[in-house]
Motif scaffolding. Structure first.
Motif, PDB file in Angstrom:
ATOM      1  N   GLU A   1      38.459  48.376  10.037  1.00 52.27           N
ATOM      2  CA  GLU A   1      38.814  48.990  11.319  1.00 52.27           C
ATOM      3  C   GLU A   1      39.726  50.195  11.111  1.00 52.27           C
ATOM      4  OE1 GLU A   1      38.550  44.895  14.017  1.00 52.27           O
ATOM      5  OE2 GLU A   1      40.455  45.535  13.133  1.00 52.27           O
ATOM      6  N   LYS A   2      40.626  50.114  10.138  1.00 49.44           N
ATOM      7  CA  LYS A   2      41.474  51.262   9.830  1.00 49.44           C
ATOM      8  C   LYS A   2      40.641  52.430   9.328  1.00 49.44           C
ATOM      9  CE  LYS A   2      45.507  48.430   8.600  1.00 49.44           C
ATOM     10  NZ  LYS A   2      46.385  47.975   7.502  1.00 49.44           N
ATOM     11  N   THR A   3      39.683  52.121   8.456  1.00 51.30           N
ATOM     12  CA  THR A   3      38.797  53.170   7.945  1.00 51.30           C
ATOM     13  C   THR A   3      38.011  53.813   9.074  1.00 51.30           C
ATOM     14  OG1 THR A   3      38.568  52.016   5.829  1.00 51.30           O
ATOM     15  CG2 THR A   3      36.904  53.664   6.354  1.00 51.30           C
ATOM     16  N   GLU A   4      37.546  52.992  10.020  1.00 51.98           N
ATOM     17  CA  GLU A   4      36.780  53.524  11.153  1.00 51.98           C
ATOM     18  C   GLU A   4      37.661  54.347  12.071  1.00 51.98           C
ATOM     19  OE1 GLU A   4      33.619  54.195  13.894  1.00 51.98           O
ATOM     20  OE2 GLU A   4      33.803  53.849  11.739  1.00 51.98           O
ATOM     21  N   LEU A   5      38.904  53.916  12.290  1.00 49.71           N
ATOM     22  CA  LEU A   5      39.796  54.659  13.189  1.00 49.71           C
ATOM     23  C   LEU A   5      40.131  56.030  12.621  1.00 49.71           C
ATOM     24  CD1 LEU A   5      41.456  54.899  15.725  1.00 49.71           C
ATOM     25  CD2 LEU A   5      43.288  53.587  14.625  1.00 49.71           C
ATOM     26  N   ILE A   6      40.412  56.101  11.324  1.00 49.17           N
ATOM     27  CA  ILE A   6      40.728  57.421  10.764  1.00 49.17           C
ATOM     28  C   ILE A   6      39.490  58.306  10.764  1.00 49.17           C
ATOM     29  CG2 ILE A   6      40.337  56.795   8.336  1.00 49.17           C
ATOM     30  CD1 ILE A   6      42.966  59.216   9.802  1.00 49.17           C
ATOM     31  N   ARG A   7      38.303  57.688  10.596  1.00 47.05           N
ATOM     32  CA  ARG A   7      37.077  58.480  10.684  1.00 47.05           C
ATOM     33  C   ARG A   7      36.906  59.072  12.076  1.00 47.05           C
ATOM     34  NH1 ARG A   7      32.209  58.738  12.521  1.00 47.05           N
ATOM     35  NH2 ARG A   7      32.446  56.801  13.708  1.00 47.05           N
ATOM     36  N   LEU A   8      37.156  58.246  13.104  1.00 43.16           N
ATOM     37  CA  LEU A   8      37.029  58.711  14.481  1.00 43.16           C
ATOM     38  C   LEU A   8      38.030  59.828  14.777  1.00 43.16           C
ATOM     39  CD1 LEU A   8      36.650  55.269  16.321  1.00 43.16           C
ATOM     40  CD2 LEU A   8      34.871  57.023  16.055  1.00 43.16           C
ATOM     41  N   LEU A   9      39.260  59.661  14.293  1.00 41.72           N
ATOM     42  CA  LEU A   9      40.283  60.681  14.545  1.00 41.72           C
ATOM     43  C   LEU A   9      39.968  61.970  13.800  1.00 41.72           C
ATOM     44  CD1 LEU A   9      43.476  58.429  14.400  1.00 41.72           C
ATOM     45  CD2 LEU A   9      42.477  59.500  16.429  1.00 41.72           C
TER      46      LEU A   9
ATOM     47  N   ARG B   1      43.950  54.894  23.472  1.00 38.47           N
ATOM     48  CA  ARG B   1      43.452  53.541  23.748  1.00 38.47           C
ATOM     49  C   ARG B   1      41.964  53.443  23.437  1.00 38.47           C
ATOM     50  NH1 ARG B   1      42.502  52.465  29.828  1.00 38.47           N
ATOM     51  NH2 ARG B   1      40.855  53.936  29.234  1.00 38.47           N
ATOM     52  N   ASP B   2      41.199  54.419  23.926  1.00 41.13           N
ATOM     53  CA  ASP B   2      39.747  54.369  23.750  1.00 41.13           C
ATOM     54  C   ASP B   2      39.346  54.464  22.281  1.00 41.13           C
ATOM     55  OD1 ASP B   2      39.638  54.197  26.480  1.00 41.13           O
ATOM     56  OD2 ASP B   2      39.020  56.276  26.805  1.00 41.13           O
ATOM     57  N   LYS B   3      40.039  55.309  21.510  1.00 38.67           N
ATOM     58  CA  LYS B   3      39.711  55.445  20.088  1.00 38.67           C
ATOM     59  C   LYS B   3      40.053  54.167  19.322  1.00 38.67           C
ATOM     60  CE  LYS B   3      37.970  59.464  20.358  1.00 38.67           C
ATOM     61  NZ  LYS B   3      36.500  59.609  20.203  1.00 38.67           N
ATOM     62  N   ILE B   4      41.171  53.554  19.664  1.00 32.72           N
ATOM     63  CA  ILE B   4      41.551  52.302  19.001  1.00 32.72           C
ATOM     64  C   ILE B   4      40.537  51.209  19.332  1.00 32.72           C
ATOM     65  CG2 ILE B   4      43.282  50.467  18.964  1.00 32.72           C
ATOM     66  CD1 ILE B   4      45.388  52.726  19.412  1.00 32.72           C
ATOM     67  N   GLU B   5      40.175  51.089  20.598  1.00 35.61           N
ATOM     68  CA  GLU B   5      39.181  50.082  20.989  1.00 35.61           C
ATOM     69  C   GLU B   5      37.844  50.332  20.295  1.00 35.61           C
ATOM     70  OE1 GLU B   5      40.671  48.897  25.512  1.00 35.61           O
ATOM     71  OE2 GLU B   5      39.004  50.309  25.233  1.00 35.61           O
ATOM     72  N   GLU B   6      37.474  51.593  20.170  1.00 30.93           N
ATOM     73  CA  GLU B   6      36.185  51.949  19.560  1.00 30.93           C
ATOM     74  C   GLU B   6      36.144  51.562  18.087  1.00 30.93           C
ATOM     75  OE1 GLU B   6      33.369  55.966  19.121  1.00 30.93           O
ATOM     76  OE2 GLU B   6      35.161  55.980  20.403  1.00 30.93           O
ATOM     77  N   SER B   7      37.283  51.564  17.431  1.00 32.09           N
ATOM     78  CA  SER B   7      37.326  51.259  15.993  1.00 32.09           C
ATOM     79  C   SER B   7      37.312  49.765  15.702  1.00 32.09           C
ATOM     80  CB  SER B   7      38.579  51.887  15.374  1.00 32.09           C
ATOM     81  OG  SER B   7      39.749  51.202  15.805  1.00 32.09           O
ATOM     82  N   ILE B   8      37.574  48.944  16.697  1.00 39.11           N
ATOM     83  CA  ILE B   8      37.742  47.504  16.492  1.00 39.11           C
ATOM     84  C   ILE B   8      36.394  46.787  16.526  1.00 39.11           C
ATOM     85  CG2 ILE B   8      38.673  45.402  17.549  1.00 39.11           C
ATOM     86  CD1 ILE B   8      41.098  47.057  18.388  1.00 39.11           C
ATOM     87  N   ALA B   9      36.172  45.923  15.536  1.00 43.36           N
ATOM     88  CA  ALA B   9      34.941  45.134  15.459  1.00 43.36           C
ATOM     89  C   ALA B   9      35.133  43.857  16.269  1.00 43.36           C
ATOM     90  CB  ALA B   9      34.619  44.807  14.009  1.00 43.36           C
TER      91      ALA B   9
END
Length: 375
Positions: free
Chosen positions: A100-108, A133-141
């Protein structure tokens, strides 16, 4: 700027900043902190950047076409700036898996690309708090489940605006003039998160549910910038209600004088109806053309409307000539209706508008009284 890489050893935090004194900072601020010690990276992703120097900024802002953008700033610089302005900052540690951390930094990173970083700002629905909020939620599996409190429908947008405008009566008065009845509709808990501290509270009690396993969204909450706001040295300032009550008293006294002398006071009418008309033009413009939320259905247009300015020459002509003015008669009826129905109109008003409505009502009625007394 340093390049961003995703490694296992990294942390994410939600930052919530205390309100400032400027009107655009009264509600506080939200940002995402990304820390990767192995790479020497400590960056704050901030969705609240804008520039007053943007061409036609005021006009575009009134239309609701203000563009904000995502910025990236060194954490130390970010924290120092808030400490300098006396604004505390709270940090919540996000309980994310490595994936999820990897996905969040990718999104950012993707959002930070020049072609993606600018977005159309919407005060209630798409702002510097809802974007993180939306980016954090989007990164969570999994699914983020927020605590039951506050209950849906327990607050309105106007309720939250009033909470953050406490101690700033003129800001509250101005915002109340512009937002209409839509701001008085009950909102959901998710909609309340447009305000940074409501988002912080929601995150504090939230759970991540995935594959029948739940874990808290936040593992730690700490004050990372403990700043003391500078004392307000601006001195005493009259409130909107005090000013409008004084205007009401002065207008009533002048009107009584004019009635006794059987003369119209066209200078006073020029000022009062002129100001009311200008305010009405602004409210009508917002209602008809602005993309800002909750400004389209504004019952204050019964009091402040463009007609006050459009018919101003005719009003002054009738007052100076001592003729009965049909427009002032109509205005008297509408204003009387507004005052009588004030408690049941489905919109909350700042009480300071009541003396203003009475001022216009008195000046409209004075024309009928003075012309009826003339032979």
């Amino acid at each position: 700027m340093k390049r961003f890489f995703s490694y296992i050893i990294l942390s994410f935090f939600l930052l919530t900043c205390a309100p400032g004194e400027e009107i655009y900072s009264l509600f506080g601020h939200t940002a995402i902190r990304y820390e990767n010690p192995s790479q020497g990276i400590d960056i704050v992703f901030n969705y609240g950047l804008f520039s007053f120097n943007t061409p036609n900024f005021i006009f575009r802002f009134s239309l609701g076409e203000t563009d904000y953008q995502l910025g990236a700033t060194d954490y130390e610089r970010f924290a120092a700036e808030y400490a300098f302005f006396g604004r505390s900052v709270w940090q919540q540690t996000l309980n994310l898996t490595d994936e999820e951390k990897t996905e969040l930094i990718r999104l950012l990173q993707e959002n930070y690309r020049p072609e993606n970083r600018v977005y159309r700002y919407n005060f209630f629905y798409d702002n510097c708090a809802t974007r993180p909020r939306d980016k954090i939620e989007e990164s969570i599996a999994g699914k983020v489940i927020y605590p039951a409190e506050p209950q849906d429908g327990s607050l309105t947008f106007r309720d939250i605006v009033h909470q953050y405008c406490k101690g700033h009566p003129w800001a509250r008065f101005g915002i109340d003039l512009c937002i209409g009845s839509e701001a008085d509709q009950p909102i959901t808990q998710r909609q309340m998160m447009f305000a940074p501290f409501y988002l912080m509270d929601a995150f504090d009690g939230a759970q991540i549910k995935s594959d029948s396993i739940q874990r808290p969204l936040i593992t730690a909450n700490e004050l990372v910038v403990d700043a003391t706001p500078e004392p307000d040295e601006s001195g005493w300032m009259p409130t909107p209600l005090q000013c409008t009550l004084l205007l009401f008293i002065l207008t009533t006294a002048a009107t009584i004088y004019g009635i006794r002398r059987r003369t119209g006071l066209w200078g006073i009418d020029l000022f009062l109806f002129g100001i009311a008309g200008i305010v009405g033009c602004v409210l009508a413009f917002l209602a008809l053309f602005s993309q800002h939320p909750a400004v389209s259905s504004n019952f204050l247009l019964l009091v402040f409307h463009p007609g006050q300015l459009l018919f101003l020459p005719y009003i002054i002509y009738c007052v100076r000539k001592g003729k009965k003015c049909w427009y002032l008669t109509l205005n008297l009826a509408v204003l009387t209706l507004f005052i009588v129905l004030f408690p049941v109109i489905p919109q909350r008003f700042d009480f300071a508008v009541v003396p203003l409505a009475l001022v216009l009502l008195i000046r409209s009625a004075s024309n009928l009284i003075v012309t009826s007394k003339k032979k």
